[in-house]
Design an enzyme around this catalytic site. Structure first.
Site, PDB file in Angstrom:
ATOM      1  N   SER A  25       2.284 -11.889   9.228  1.00 23.11           N
ATOM      2  CA  SER A  25       1.414 -10.759   8.900  1.00 23.11           C
ATOM      3  C   SER A  25       1.971  -9.963   7.720  1.00 23.11           C
ATOM      4  O   SER A  25       1.225  -9.531   6.841  1.00 23.11           O
ATOM      5  CB  SER A  25       1.260  -9.869  10.130  1.00 23.11           C
ATOM      6  N   GLY A  28       1.201 -11.965   4.694  1.00 19.97           N
ATOM      7  CA  GLY A  28      -0.245 -11.962   4.478  1.00 19.97           C
ATOM      8  C   GLY A  28      -0.760 -10.638   3.944  1.00 19.97           C
ATOM      9  O   GLY A  28      -1.675 -10.613   3.120  1.00 19.97           O
ATOM     10  N   ASP A  29      -0.185  -9.546   4.399  1.00 20.90           N
ATOM     11  CA  ASP A  29      -0.574  -8.228   3.904  1.00 20.90           C
ATOM     12  C   ASP A  29      -0.341  -8.134   2.400  1.00 20.90           C
ATOM     13  O   ASP A  29      -1.202  -7.667   1.652  1.00 20.90           O
ATOM     14  CB  ASP A  29       0.211  -7.139   4.645  1.00 20.90           C
ATOM     15  N   SER A  30       0.796  -8.627   1.955  1.00 24.57           N
ATOM     16  CA  SER A  30       1.118  -8.588   0.522  1.00 24.57           C
ATOM     17  C   SER A  30       0.188  -9.481  -0.285  1.00 24.57           C
ATOM     18  O   SER A  30      -0.295  -9.091  -1.349  1.00 24.57           O
ATOM     19  CB  SER A  30       2.566  -9.029   0.290  1.00 24.57           C
ATOM     20  N   THR A  33      -3.331  -7.884  -0.375  1.00 23.52           N
ATOM     21  CA  THR A  33      -3.348  -6.723  -1.257  1.00 23.52           C
ATOM     22  C   THR A  33      -3.318  -7.136  -2.721  1.00 23.52           C
ATOM     23  O   THR A  33      -4.083  -6.605  -3.540  1.00 23.52           O
ATOM     24  CB  THR A  33      -2.174  -5.774  -0.938  1.00 23.52           C
TER      25      THR A  33
END
Length: 142
Positions: A25, A28-30, A33
Site C-alpha cells: 500500500s 502503491g500510494d506513491s 499519486t
C-alpha cells in the site's frame, strides 16, 4: 502515458504477495499519486497550488475508496486477494475526512497498485488506470 520504470519488476510475484500488505500500500500510494500528478500536469495549464488541489482530491481516501468500487469488477483473483488482505489489515491510523470503511478500501486500492507496480505488470496497471481516468473525463476537467 508510460508508467514509471524506476524499479518496477524488482520483486517476483511470490515475494510481492508475501510482503507486508501495508508495504504494498505504501508503494502503491506513491505510484498512484505520481500518476495523478503527471496526468494533471499534462491536462491542466494551472498554477502549482491548483495542481496540488486537483491531485489531493483524486488521491484522498474518499476518492480512492470510490475508485476501488469502480474497478472492483475488473480485478482478477490474484488482485482480489491483495485487495482483501489490505482491506482487512489492522491499520492504526485513520484518514481525516473519510470513514474507516473508506480508508480500508483506499488501502486496498493502493496495495493492488503497489503489487502491480512491483511485479512489473505494466499493461495491467495501465488498464486499471485507464478505467479510473478515462481520457474523456480528464479532458472535460480542463
Amino acid at each position: 502515458m508510460d508508467i514509471l520504470k524506476i524499479s518496477g519488476g524488482a520483486v517476483d510475484e511470490k515475494k510481492a504477495a508475501s510482503l507486508n500488505i501495508l508495504a504494498l500500500s505504501f508503494v502503491g500510494d506513491s505510484v498512484h499519486t505520481l500518476y495523478v500528478r503527471t496526468k494533471n500536469v499534462e491536462t491542466h495549464d494551472a498554477l502549482i497550488n491548483k495542481l496540488h488541489i486537483l491531485t489531493a482530491k483524486r488521491v484522498s481516501a474518499k476518492a480512492q475508496a470510490a475508485d476501488m468500487e469502480r474497478i472492483l469488477p475488473f480485478l482478477n483473483e490474484e488482485e482480489m486477494d491483495i485487495y482483501r488482505r489490505a482491506r482487512n489489515a489492522k491499520i492504526n491510523t485513520a484518514a481525516k475526512n473519510a470513514s474507516i470503511a473508506e480508508y480500508k478500501k483506499a488501502t486496498g486500492l493502493e496495495a493492488v497498485i503497489g503489487y502491480l507496480y512491483l511485479t512489473n505488470k505494466e499493461e495491467r496497471l495501465k488498464m486499471l488506470f485507464n478505467e479510473l481516468y478515462p481520457e474523456d473525463e480528464i479532458d472535460s476537467a480542463k
